[in-house]
Design a protein around this motif. Structure first.
Motif, PDB file in Angstrom:
ATOM      1  N   GLN A  81      89.141 -31.565 103.758  1.00  0.00           N
ATOM      2  CA  GLN A  81      88.124 -30.582 104.143  1.00  0.00           C
ATOM      3  C   GLN A  81      86.777 -30.904 103.490  1.00  0.00           C
ATOM      4  O   GLN A  81      85.718 -30.754 104.094  1.00  0.00           O
ATOM      5  CB  GLN A  81      88.588 -29.175 103.765  1.00  0.00           C
ATOM      6  N   TRP A  82      86.828 -31.354 102.242  1.00  0.00           N
ATOM      7  CA  TRP A  82      85.594 -31.799 101.567  1.00  0.00           C
ATOM      8  C   TRP A  82      84.943 -32.923 102.368  1.00  0.00           C
ATOM      9  O   TRP A  82      83.718 -32.942 102.556  1.00  0.00           O
ATOM     10  CB  TRP A  82      85.947 -32.279 100.160  1.00  0.00           C
ATOM     11  N   ALA A  85      83.104 -31.677 105.429  1.00  0.00           N
ATOM     12  CA  ALA A  85      81.815 -31.073 105.048  1.00  0.00           C
ATOM     13  C   ALA A  85      80.780 -32.128 104.694  1.00  0.00           C
ATOM     14  O   ALA A  85      79.601 -31.998 105.047  1.00  0.00           O
ATOM     15  CB  ALA A  85      82.027 -30.122 103.873  1.00  0.00           C
ATOM     16  N   GLN A 106      80.337 -25.614 105.876  1.00  0.00           N
ATOM     17  CA  GLN A 106      80.587 -24.501 104.951  1.00  0.00           C
ATOM     18  C   GLN A 106      82.018 -23.985 105.097  1.00  0.00           C
ATOM     19  O   GLN A 106      82.712 -23.741 104.101  1.00  0.00           O
ATOM     20  CB  GLN A 106      79.593 -23.373 105.211  1.00  0.00           C
ATOM     21  N   LEU A 109      84.499 -26.355 103.431  1.00  0.00           N
ATOM     22  CA  LEU A 109      84.515 -26.245 101.970  1.00  0.00           C
ATOM     23  C   LEU A 109      85.210 -24.962 101.517  1.00  0.00           C
ATOM     24  O   LEU A 109      85.875 -24.952 100.470  1.00  0.00           O
ATOM     25  CB  LEU A 109      83.093 -26.301 101.418  1.00  0.00           C
ATOM     26  N   ALA A 112      88.749 -25.724 101.631  1.00  0.00           N
ATOM     27  CA  ALA A 112      89.103 -26.599 100.518  1.00  0.00           C
ATOM     28  C   ALA A 112      89.258 -25.808  99.224  1.00  0.00           C
ATOM     29  O   ALA A 112      90.215 -25.997  98.462  1.00  0.00           O
ATOM     30  CB  ALA A 112      88.039 -27.678 100.350  1.00  0.00           C
ATOM     31  N   ILE A 126      84.397 -30.439  95.207  1.00  0.00           N
ATOM     32  CA  ILE A 126      84.144 -29.358  96.167  1.00  0.00           C
ATOM     33  C   ILE A 126      82.922 -28.540  95.747  1.00  0.00           C
ATOM     34  O   ILE A 126      82.064 -28.209  96.579  1.00  0.00           O
ATOM     35  CB  ILE A 126      85.399 -28.474  96.293  1.00  0.00           C
ATOM     36  N   ALA A 129      79.592 -30.488  96.520  1.00  0.00           N
ATOM     37  CA  ALA A 129      79.178 -30.434  97.924  1.00  0.00           C
ATOM     38  C   ALA A 129      78.749 -29.033  98.332  1.00  0.00           C
ATOM     39  O   ALA A 129      77.837 -28.862  99.158  1.00  0.00           O
ATOM     40  CB  ALA A 129      80.331 -30.908  98.811  1.00  0.00           C
ATOM     41  N   ALA A 130      79.378 -28.024  97.746  1.00  0.00           N
ATOM     42  CA  ALA A 130      79.060 -26.641  98.104  1.00  0.00           C
ATOM     43  C   ALA A 130      77.611 -26.291  97.779  1.00  0.00           C
ATOM     44  O   ALA A 130      77.022 -25.402  98.414  1.00  0.00           O
ATOM     45  CB  ALA A 130      80.006 -25.685  97.383  1.00  0.00           C
ATOM     46  N   TYR A 133      75.364 -26.332 100.742  1.00  0.00           N
ATOM     47  CA  TYR A 133      75.585 -25.313 101.759  1.00  0.00           C
ATOM     48  C   TYR A 133      75.244 -23.899 101.305  1.00  0.00           C
ATOM     49  O   TYR A 133      75.199 -22.977 102.129  1.00  0.00           O
ATOM     50  CB  TYR A 133      77.052 -25.353 102.206  1.00  0.00           C
TER      51      TYR A 133
END
Length: 537
Positions: A81-82, A85, A106, A109, A112, A126, A129-130, A133
């Protein structure tokens, strides 16, 4: 040059040819080695690493497909999932993801983060990367990229021995490096991080790719020659990997290399494009290819490239595609000095492309039309172009796209300058042209471009030469050559300026360089013929 256009017909007729990189499907296409261990199943881990390698090659759609396959194979694989994204961010493309993609990233993540039994490292990835978003609906793209950098800097500092964390931090630094910083401080810092890693990870795709981006500027390009020539070793059939070395060859004025690599890139992109639309990597390669041909006076081959580009019925809509579709025909006319031809360039061509999304690219056509109109005496077209560039500049400013807004302003001033020169006000024209050149020189080129359609500093040299100011013209041309070595028109301008200033030896040096670069020219350009004549004396 191989006739890529023959394959275009097949593109419209055959079944979809999607890129297949999965070893699980029996394909053994090489694309380098990555190994970010996750808590996912072995099957998902294989897919994940394949997607990660592709993401480092900026083959984002194919990367997302691999991450999605990993998630399907192991629904509890948080890092899959990461990857989904991360695949929609495209940090160096200068194009904010669509709202749909931002929502998708979004959501991925959030999935994830909800997975149980995350390792500390996975949770940190995670979280990094968040950052990009967070509150994306109310955050500018520039601020999103700054948040991206902050997130991956924290990841790198938490796991300093993690090659992937360091690689993504370096990428983030490149994404936020100011276009106005001619010391290239961030690029140097990122390049050093990447070079240190490259010695320990000799087959890692991100290290090859991002080192080239770090050193894609006039003062640092020589540092990346070795990496550029070795990139194909780990990715011999990845379109963008075959294109990237030309960023360095263009910066060094090594035109045959720039052309050859992009021929291979375009062929790979065509083979691996879906039936519905041609890959952005194909258009991108054609733009660089045409630029390289024009600098060698291989004008017929450049015109063939334009024709090949126009034969494609539908392109993948990205800024890189938009830029190539606007820039390639424009430079084909302007580089050859075909001013009336430039003045007649169609705006927003092809019509089935969503030009309204890419005002920075559309501005290129108006710039070319305006310069062509002013220099061919078509005042009406020049005036129309000035007005259009003004509207596009306002649109870009309002959307916080400061880089392309500044470029549009420089282009508008250049057209105004040549229109004033045509009307007879040489002093005002030169003032405007200097302002345009200063504006453009304050910005480094965007990663998507091989170089300006016509450099403003070169255009200033042209105007000074016409105004019988050869010493000043020579300074302008030499400044252009510092940024774009071996540009044919700047070499010719510098030679003519030196000749007019009675510096015979310097003139001969420039003429000789031009003749050497255009040894295989197929053009009847006056500049090439005159240079050859002078070089024989």
């Amino acid at each position: 040059m191989k006739k890529i256009s023959k394959v275009v017909v097949l593109f419209c007729l055959v079944l979809p040819l999607t890129i297949q990189f999965s070893l699980a499907q029996g394909h053994k296409t090489k694309h380098g080695t990555v190994n970010l261990q996750t808590s996912c199943s072995p099957a998902a881990q294989q897919r994940f690493n394949s997607g990660l390698a592709l993401m480092h090659h900026m083959m984002y759609e194919q990367a997302e497909q691999e991450f999605s396959e990993a998630a399907e194979a192991a629904p509890d694989c948080a890092m899959a999932q990461w990857g989904i994204a991360m695949s929609v961010i495209h940090p160096l493309w200068g194009e904010r993801p669509s709202d749909e993609n931002l929502q998708k990233g979004q959501s991925a993540l959030e999935k994830a983060a909800q997975q149980k039994n995350l390792t500390a490292r996975e949770a940190a990835y995670i979280k990094a990367a968040a950052n990009f978003y967070e509150n994306w609906k109310n955050t500018s793209y520039a601020d999103q990229l700054k948040a991206f950098e902050t997130g991956f800097q924290a990841l790198h500092e938490a796991f300093p021995e993690d090659a992937e964390a360091t690689t993504f931090f370096a990428l983030a630094q490149l994404a936020t490096a100011p276009k106005t910083d001619k010391t290239y401080a961030k690029q140097k810092a990122a390049g050093e991080l990447l070079e240190n890693l490259n010695a320990k990870n000799p087959d890692h795709p991100g290290l090859f790719h991002y080192i080239i981006h770090a050193y894609d500027n006039p003062s640092l390009a020589s540092r990346a020659v070795k990496v550029a020539r070795e990139y194909e070793r780990i990715a011999p059939d990845v379109p963008h990997a075959l294109h990237m070395p030309s960023h360095i060859f263009v910066r060094l004025g090594q035109w045959p290399d720039a052309v050859d690599w992009n021929i291979r890139s375009a062929e790979a992109a065509m083979r691996q494009s879906a039936k519905e639309e041609m890959s952005t990597h194909y258009a991108h390669a054609l733009d660089y290819m045409a630029y390289g041909y024009l600098q060698q006076g291989q004008d017929k081959k450049a015109q063939d490239v334009v024709a090949q580009m126009l034969e494609v019925p539908k392109y993948q809509p990205t800024f890189a595609t938009a830029y190539a579709l606007a820039a390639t025909p424009a430079r084909n006319a302007l580089e050859r000095g075909k001013w009336a031809e430039a003045a007649q360039l169609p705006v927003r061509s092809p019509e089935n492309f969503p030009w309204e999304k890419y005002p920075g690219a559309e501005a290129l056509t108006h710039f070319a039309r305006g310069i062509g109109g002013a220099r061919s005496g078509n005042t009406a077209v020049a005036e129309e172009s000035i007005a259009a560039l003004g509207k596009l500049q306002t649109q870009l400013t309002n959307s916080s796209d400061t880089y392309w807004a500044a470029q549009a302003e420089a282009q508008q001033k250049a057209v105004e300058a040549w229109l004033e020169y045509q009307r007879g006000d040489k002093n005002k024209a030169l003032t405007l042209m200097r302002e345009s050149a200063d504006k453009e020189d304050a910005l480094d080129k965007h990663p998507v471009t091989p170089g300006a359609i016509l450099p403003a500093r070169e255009l200033l040299g042209d105007m000074l030469l016409l105004a019988k100011k050869p010493q000043e013209a020579e300074v302008a041309y030499e400044a252009s050559l510092q940024v774009s070595p071996n540009r044919l028109n700047s070499l010719y301008g510098a030679a003519r300026a030196a000749e007019m200033a009675k510096d015979r030896q310097k003139a001969m040096n420039y003429y000789s360089a031009l003749v050497k670069n255009s040894a295989k020219a197929d053009s009847d350009r006056e500049s090439i013929l005159y240079a050859r004549k002078q070089a024989k004396k």
